[in-house]
Write an enzyme that holds these catalytic residues in place. Structure first.
Site, PDB file in Angstrom:
ATOM      1  N   CYS A  71       0.632  -0.880   0.091  1.00  0.00           N
ATOM      2  CA  CYS A  71       0.214   0.209  -0.010  1.00  0.00           C
ATOM      3  C   CYS A  71       0.820   1.112  -0.014  1.00  0.00           C
ATOM      4  O   CYS A  71       1.372   2.221   0.798  1.00  0.00           O
ATOM      5  CB  CYS A  71      -1.264  -0.339   1.295  1.00  0.00           C
ATOM      6  SG  CYS A  71      -1.620  -1.674   1.361  1.00  0.00           S
ATOM      7  N   GLY A  73       0.797   4.293  -1.620  1.00  0.00           N
ATOM      8  CA  GLY A  73       0.536   5.502  -1.737  1.00  0.00           C
ATOM      9  C   GLY A  73       1.308   6.217  -0.324  1.00  0.00           C
ATOM     10  O   GLY A  73       0.940   5.546   0.712  1.00  0.00           O
ATOM     11  N   GLY A  75       4.229   7.192  -0.971  1.00  0.00           N
ATOM     12  CA  GLY A  75       5.784   6.894  -1.445  1.00  0.00           C
ATOM     13  C   GLY A  75       7.209   7.425  -0.556  1.00  0.00           C
ATOM     14  O   GLY A  75       7.896   6.946  -0.460  1.00  0.00           O
ATOM     15  N   GLY A  76       6.221   7.851   0.212  1.00  0.00           N
ATOM     16  CA  GLY A  76       7.726   8.196   1.241  1.00  0.00           C
ATOM     17  C   GLY A  76       8.790   6.810   1.399  1.00  0.00           C
ATOM     18  O   GLY A  76      10.121   6.712   1.672  1.00  0.00           O
ATOM     19  N   LYS A  77       7.593   6.380   2.198  1.00  0.00           N
ATOM     20  CA  LYS A  77       8.542   4.216   2.736  1.00  0.00           C
ATOM     21  C   LYS A  77       8.829   3.737   1.677  1.00  0.00           C
ATOM     22  O   LYS A  77      10.010   2.967   1.660  1.00  0.00           O
ATOM     23  CB  LYS A  77       7.268   3.731   3.680  1.00  0.00           C
ATOM     24  CG  LYS A  77       7.132   4.248   4.827  1.00  0.00           C
ATOM     25  CD  LYS A  77       6.234   3.244   5.569  1.00  0.00           C
ATOM     26  CE  LYS A  77       5.366   4.118   6.925  1.00  0.00           C
ATOM     27  NZ  LYS A  77       4.699   5.021   6.987  1.00  0.00           N
ATOM     28  N   GLU A  96      -0.370   0.735  -5.653  1.00  0.00           N
ATOM     29  CA  GLU A  96      -1.082   1.286  -4.988  1.00  0.00           C
ATOM     30  C   GLU A  96      -2.741   1.595  -5.593  1.00  0.00           C
ATOM     31  O   GLU A  96      -2.271   1.438  -6.844  1.00  0.00           O
ATOM     32  CB  GLU A  96      -0.360   2.739  -4.970  1.00  0.00           C
ATOM     33  CG  GLU A  96      -1.511   4.161  -4.570  1.00  0.00           C
ATOM     34  CD  GLU A  96      -1.916   3.388  -2.989  1.00  0.00           C
ATOM     35  OE1 GLU A  96      -3.320   4.436  -2.893  1.00  0.00           O
ATOM     36  OE2 GLU A  96      -1.708   3.477  -2.340  1.00  0.00           O
ATOM     37  N   ASP A 122      -5.929  -2.962  -6.469  1.00  0.00           N
ATOM     38  CA  ASP A 122      -6.384  -3.738  -5.063  1.00  0.00           C
ATOM     39  C   ASP A 122      -5.062  -4.499  -4.668  1.00  0.00           C
ATOM     40  O   ASP A 122      -5.042  -6.052  -4.858  1.00  0.00           O
ATOM     41  CB  ASP A 122      -7.719  -4.259  -5.459  1.00  0.00           C
ATOM     42  CG  ASP A 122      -8.858  -3.815  -3.422  1.00  0.00           C
ATOM     43  OD1 ASP A 122      -8.099  -4.513  -2.564  1.00  0.00           O
ATOM     44  OD2 ASP A 122      -9.925  -4.426  -3.452  1.00  0.00           O
ATOM     45  N   CYS A 196       0.402   3.828  11.388  1.00  0.00           N
ATOM     46  CA  CYS A 196       0.459   5.333  11.434  1.00  0.00           C
ATOM     47  C   CYS A 196      -1.058   5.483  13.040  1.00  0.00           C
ATOM     48  O   CYS A 196      -1.319   6.132  12.390  1.00  0.00           O
ATOM     49  CB  CYS A 196       0.930   6.645  10.822  1.00  0.00           C
ATOM     50  SG  CYS A 196       1.188   8.243  12.006  1.00  0.00           S
TER      51      CYS A 196
END
Length: 276
Positions: A71, A73, A75-77, A96, A122, A196
């Site tokens: 998953c 988006g 995209g930081g990780k 994503e 998905d 998070c």
């Protein structure tokens, strides 16, 4: 700073290393530094950095490993994993569901010299073979959709967009994605389950339910030992060693939850079907 890309922190004005993340730091003008870096420096919470590194550094990397950000988006990780994969000879794929967020992933990884295919599908229907890993993925990051309550210090207005009913819907989705990730793992592969959110239904609740469904097919890793080993300084962590819960008031990060599990058997394709 994305690891392994040759960025010299001494050349960044005012750079001060993060207390915990070995790849992070604090600067006076983070946006300006990021914009001038050709994608090699990004603005990212320290907890997110630690979550991505927990997966890439959980065990020694073998060249040719296949990794998946399920998953991905925004995209930081993914960017951290891409840099880690490029440095260690691994192959990374990203997935994503939302096209606009998939484009954010492509932008996030643009500065990494690694070809990363970003799929738009998905995550509950992920097919490892279709994503280039017919034998399954060696590492999967499941940064699961969640309430986002762990980021309220940065987005306090988000609390007014949350409702108690959100949790039940999200935990069902998290469980479905967890099962899909397990099915996509290679034998011996490692899954990082990340949210998070500190809400126990989304953290230990989702994790423990999945462990029951996959009883005998997964084992928990000492996530605290992994994160402590990569941290610049010791972290004040509570609870069982199999999970890490970061807190704004204790660590100065978002309230990230991280749990590492490893697939131990050779056939999980149908194991959880009908288990809910």
């Amino acid at each position: 700073m994305l690891p392994g890309l040759g960025t010299d922190p001494d050349a960044i004005p005012g750079f001060e290393p993060d207390r915990y993340s070995p790849i992070g730091g604090v600067v006076d003008d983070p946006v300006g530094v990021a914009e001038a870096s050709d994608g090699r420096v990004r603005v990212q919470d320290e907890g997110s950095q630690l979550a991505a590194l927990a997966l890439s550094r959980a065990t020694p990397v073998r060249a040719g490993e296949r990794w998946l950000d399920l998953c991905a988006g925004p995209g930081g990780k993914t960017a951290v994993l891409a840099a880690e994969a490029a440095a260690s000879g691994a192959v990374l794929a990203a997935n994503e569901l939302v096209p606009a967020r998939a484009e954010l992933v492509r932008n996030a990884i643009a500065g990494v010299p690694l070809a990363v295919e970003v799929h738009e599908a998905d995550g509950r229907e992920v097919d490892a073979a279709a994503l280039g890993a017919p034998g399954g993925f060696d590492r999967i990051l499941l940064d699961a959709p969640c309430t986002g309550l762990g980021a309220l210090r940065r987005r306090p207005e988000a609390r007014w967009r949350k409702a108690p009913s959100d949790v039940a819907e999200l935990t069902r989705l998290q469980g479905d994605l967890f099962d899909a990730a397990v099915r996509a793992l290679a034998p011996g592969g490692v899954l990082a389950y990340v949210t998070c959110s500190p809400h126990t239904a989304e953290t230990h609740g989702t994790l423990n339910a999945a462990l029951q469904r996959w009883d005998g097919r997964l084992r928990q890793l000492d996530t605290q030992a992994v994160v402590q080993a990569l941290s610049r300084h010791p972290l004040d962590l509570a609870g069982a060693h199999e999970t890490v819960q970061l807190w704004p008031h204790r660590h100065g990060t978002d309230a990230m939850f991280v749990a590492l599990v490893q697939r131990t058997d050779g056939d999980v394709a149908e194991a959880a079907d009908g288990a809910r």
